[in-house]
Design a protein around this motif. Structure first.
Motif, PDB file in Angstrom:
ATOM      1  N   ASP A 172       0.144  -4.486  -2.025  1.00 46.42           N
ATOM      2  CA  ASP A 172       1.508  -3.956  -1.935  1.00 46.42           C
ATOM      3  C   ASP A 172       1.864  -3.102  -3.147  1.00 46.42           C
ATOM      4  O   ASP A 172       2.634  -2.143  -3.038  1.00 46.42           O
ATOM      5  CB  ASP A 172       2.507  -5.104  -1.807  1.00 46.42           C
ATOM      6  CG  ASP A 172       2.400  -5.831  -0.479  1.00 46.42           C
ATOM      7  OD1 ASP A 172       1.894  -5.218   0.481  1.00 46.42           O
ATOM      8  OD2 ASP A 172       2.809  -6.999  -0.401  1.00 46.42           O
ATOM      9  N   ALA A 173       1.305  -3.436  -4.297  1.00 42.80           N
ATOM     10  CA  ALA A 173       1.648  -2.720  -5.522  1.00 42.80           C
ATOM     11  C   ALA A 173       0.853  -1.429  -5.698  1.00 42.80           C
ATOM     12  O   ALA A 173       1.252  -0.556  -6.471  1.00 42.80           O
ATOM     13  CB  ALA A 173       1.422  -3.631  -6.734  1.00 42.80           C
ATOM     14  N   TRP A 174      -0.262  -1.297  -4.968  1.00 41.60           N
ATOM     15  CA  TRP A 174      -1.138  -0.144  -5.175  1.00 41.60           C
ATOM     16  C   TRP A 174      -0.559   1.092  -4.476  1.00 41.60           C
ATOM     17  O   TRP A 174      -0.257   1.046  -3.285  1.00 41.60           O
ATOM     18  CB  TRP A 174      -2.526  -0.434  -4.618  1.00 41.60           C
ATOM     19  CG  TRP A 174      -3.601   0.420  -5.233  1.00 41.60           C
ATOM     20  CD1 TRP A 174      -4.076   1.610  -4.765  1.00 41.60           C
ATOM     21  CD2 TRP A 174      -4.319   0.150  -6.438  1.00 41.60           C
ATOM     22  NE1 TRP A 174      -5.058   2.101  -5.594  1.00 41.60           N
ATOM     23  CE2 TRP A 174      -5.227   1.222  -6.642  1.00 41.60           C
ATOM     24  CE3 TRP A 174      -4.301  -0.890  -7.374  1.00 41.60           C
ATOM     25  CZ2 TRP A 174      -6.090   1.284  -7.718  1.00 41.60           C
ATOM     26  CZ3 TRP A 174      -5.170  -0.832  -8.454  1.00 41.60           C
ATOM     27  CH2 TRP A 174      -6.047   0.243  -8.626  1.00 41.60           C
ATOM     28  N   PRO A 175      -0.402   2.200  -5.161  1.00 42.24           N
ATOM     29  CA  PRO A 175       0.155   3.409  -4.526  1.00 42.24           C
ATOM     30  C   PRO A 175      -0.701   3.867  -3.340  1.00 42.24           C
ATOM     31  O   PRO A 175      -1.926   3.920  -3.435  1.00 42.24           O
ATOM     32  CB  PRO A 175       0.117   4.451  -5.658  1.00 42.24           C
ATOM     33  CG  PRO A 175       0.106   3.638  -6.917  1.00 42.24           C
ATOM     34  CD  PRO A 175      -0.683   2.408  -6.590  1.00 42.24           C
ATOM     35  N   LYS A 176      -0.050   4.188  -2.257  1.00 41.91           N
ATOM     36  CA  LYS A 176      -0.765   4.550  -1.032  1.00 41.91           C
ATOM     37  C   LYS A 176      -1.646   5.776  -1.222  1.00 41.91           C
ATOM     38  O   LYS A 176      -2.710   5.889  -0.594  1.00 41.91           O
ATOM     39  CB  LYS A 176       0.241   4.792   0.103  1.00 41.91           C
ATOM     40  CG  LYS A 176       1.107   3.590   0.441  1.00 41.91           C
ATOM     41  CD  LYS A 176       0.257   2.434   0.927  1.00 41.91           C
ATOM     42  CE  LYS A 176       1.117   1.248   1.359  1.00 41.91           C
ATOM     43  NZ  LYS A 176       1.744   0.542   0.202  1.00 41.91           N
ATOM     44  N   GLU A 177      -1.241   6.705  -2.094  1.00 45.65           N
ATOM     45  CA  GLU A 177      -2.031   7.919  -2.284  1.00 45.65           C
ATOM     46  C   GLU A 177      -3.338   7.656  -3.029  1.00 45.65           C
ATOM     47  O   GLU A 177      -4.205   8.526  -3.100  1.00 45.65           O
ATOM     48  CB  GLU A 177      -1.223   8.987  -3.025  1.00 45.65           C
ATOM     49  CG  GLU A 177      -0.854   8.638  -4.448  1.00 45.65           C
ATOM     50  CD  GLU A 177       0.498   7.922  -4.566  1.00 45.65           C
ATOM     51  OE1 GLU A 177       1.092   7.993  -5.652  1.00 45.65           O
ATOM     52  OE2 GLU A 177       0.927   7.315  -3.566  1.00 45.65           O
ATOM     53  N   HIS A 178      -3.500   6.445  -3.572  1.00 41.48           N
ATOM     54  CA  HIS A 178      -4.721   6.097  -4.287  1.00 41.48           C
ATOM     55  C   HIS A 178      -5.566   5.059  -3.535  1.00 41.48           C
ATOM     56  O   HIS A 178      -6.474   4.467  -4.108  1.00 41.48           O
ATOM     57  CB  HIS A 178      -4.389   5.585  -5.687  1.00 41.48           C
ATOM     58  CG  HIS A 178      -3.782   6.626  -6.578  1.00 41.48           C
ATOM     59  ND1 HIS A 178      -4.408   7.819  -6.863  1.00 41.48           N
ATOM     60  CD2 HIS A 178      -2.585   6.664  -7.221  1.00 41.48           C
ATOM     61  CE1 HIS A 178      -3.632   8.540  -7.656  1.00 41.48           C
ATOM     62  NE2 HIS A 178      -2.522   7.871  -7.889  1.00 41.48           N
ATOM     63  N   ILE A 179      -5.271   4.862  -2.267  1.00 48.25           N
ATOM     64  CA  ILE A 179      -6.052   3.939  -1.438  1.00 48.25           C
ATOM     65  C   ILE A 179      -7.192   4.698  -0.757  1.00 48.25           C
ATOM     66  O   ILE A 179      -6.990   5.768  -0.177  1.00 48.25           O
ATOM     67  CB  ILE A 179      -5.158   3.256  -0.394  1.00 48.25           C
ATOM     68  CG1 ILE A 179      -4.248   2.229  -1.079  1.00 48.25           C
ATOM     69  CG2 ILE A 179      -6.003   2.586   0.696  1.00 48.25           C
ATOM     70  CD1 ILE A 179      -3.284   1.536  -0.141  1.00 48.25           C
ATOM     71  N   THR A 180      -8.387   4.150  -0.862  1.00 48.89           N
ATOM     72  CA  THR A 180      -9.563   4.713  -0.183  1.00 48.89           C
ATOM     73  C   THR A 180      -9.703   4.056   1.183  1.00 48.89           C
ATOM     74  O   THR A 180      -9.740   2.824   1.268  1.00 48.89           O
ATOM     75  CB  THR A 180     -10.824   4.486  -1.021  1.00 48.89           C
ATOM     76  OG1 THR A 180     -10.721   5.241  -2.235  1.00 48.89           O
ATOM     77  CG2 THR A 180     -12.080   4.919  -0.270  1.00 48.89           C
ATOM     78  N   PRO A 181      -9.786   4.829   2.255  1.00 53.18           N
ATOM     79  CA  PRO A 181      -9.876   4.237   3.593  1.00 53.18           C
ATOM     80  C   PRO A 181     -11.264   3.653   3.868  1.00 53.18           C
ATOM     81  O   PRO A 181     -12.263   4.079   3.293  1.00 53.18           O
ATOM     82  CB  PRO A 181      -9.588   5.416   4.522  1.00 53.18           C
ATOM     83  CG  PRO A 181     -10.032   6.608   3.739  1.00 53.18           C
ATOM     84  CD  PRO A 181      -9.717   6.299   2.298  1.00 53.18           C
ATOM     85  N   MET A 182     -11.294   2.695   4.769  1.00 49.93           N
ATOM     86  CA  MET A 182     -12.561   2.071   5.150  1.00 49.93           C
ATOM     87  C   MET A 182     -13.534   3.096   5.712  1.00 49.93           C
ATOM     88  O   MET A 182     -14.760   2.946   5.567  1.00 49.93           O
ATOM     89  CB  MET A 182     -12.309   0.972   6.189  1.00 49.93           C
ATOM     90  CG  MET A 182     -13.519   0.115   6.482  1.00 49.93           C
ATOM     91  SD  MET A 182     -13.994  -0.945   5.091  1.00 49.93           S
ATOM     92  CE  MET A 182     -12.680  -2.182   5.163  1.00 49.93           C
TER      93      MET A 182
END
Length: 272
Positions: free
Chosen positions: A204-214
């Motif tokens: 929840d705390a991790w910015p969405k723009e820095h999430i790597t997709p599966m």
């Protein structure tokens, strides 16, 4: 390698996260898949995946448990072609916390993370090599799940960081020797991918723009599975791209000699 309808994969940590995503991806391509995990949901997950999936309860940190699962997979299908050593956990204690018990004596650290993330991988490579040698000269493929923490320090999480660095070293060190038996070994190094491994609150705390997709992680796995020549590579997965990362540049020509020409000297002691 043989046609995909006859190929067999074995995946550790296969009941969730990256392992489960990889299992589903391979099954969609007509592979048969052995799922290894300690999850109580494992049998039902395998059943939902269909007749080409089979589950083996396995604590990979135990040689006996992991060896039994490999043996069960080989007995089921008579071959193993690809092994994804994917099981992993985060640090299970605060290494910087109290160091003494009630009597003031030093407390032994909990190194379960090292057992699962590093020791178990050595077990898996030994077992994979053993069963690949039964493939009538076809060899096989190994992919390790490392992490971007295998390249950059994850501050405050020393066991996880050390293990993931170790998997990069294993990949680069073992590749030339295993290649003699047509066995490839590569590593995927995902950046932050939301899975059950993440501690509470982190997703929840991790910015969405820095999430790597599966999908990027699967792209890396497929790159290594589909290529018969690629070995010793480390694929960093960040956002939508897989970056093949090379070892650091040599500090000087003496260091270069020590690893290239000096390899002939090392071979006198380590003849593998």
């Amino acid at each position: 390698m043989a046609d995909s309808d006859s190929l067999v994969a074995l995946i550790t940590g296969a009941a969730s996260g990256m392992g489960l995503a990889l299992a589903k991806d391979l099954l969609a391509k007509n592979w048969r898949v052995a799922l290894l995990d300690i999850s109580q949901a494992g049998p039902s997950i395998a059943s939902e995946l269909g007749p080409s999936a089979v589950y083996f309860h396995s604590d990979v940190s135990s040689w006996e448990s992991q060896a039994a699962a490999f043996g069960g997979a080989f007995k089921t299908w008579g071959r193993i072609d690809f092994v994804a050593l994917n099981a992993g956990i985060d640090d299970k204690e605060d290494f910087f916390g109290p160091t003494a018990d009630a009597d003031g004596n030093p407390v032994k650290p909990n190194l379960k993370t090292v057992d699962v993330n590093l020791v178990a991988v050595f077990y898996g490579i030994r077992l994979a090599t053993h069963y690949f040698r039964k493939n009538e000269g076809r060899g096989g493929k190994i992919v390790l799940t490392s992490s971007d923490a295998g390249l950059y320090a994850l501050v405050g999480v020393p066991q996880y960081t050390a293990c993931k660095h170790g998997l990069v070293g294993i990949t680069r060190s073992m590749a030339p020797i295993l290649a003699k038996e047509k066995i490839t070994i590569n590593a995927v190094l995902p950046a932050f991918v939301p899975t059950g491994l993440a501690p509470p609150g982190l997703i929840d705390a991790w910015p969405k723009e820095h999430i790597t997709p599966m999908s990027t992680v699967l792209k890396a796995f497929n790159m290594f599975v589909d290529n018969d020549e690629m070995t010793g590579e480390t694929g960093e997965c960040s956002l939508d791209t897989v970056y093949l990362r090379k070892q650091p540049e040599y500090a000087n020509e003496s260091q270069r000699w020590g690893r290239e020409e000096g390899g002939k000297v090392w071979a006198l002691v380590y003849p593998g």
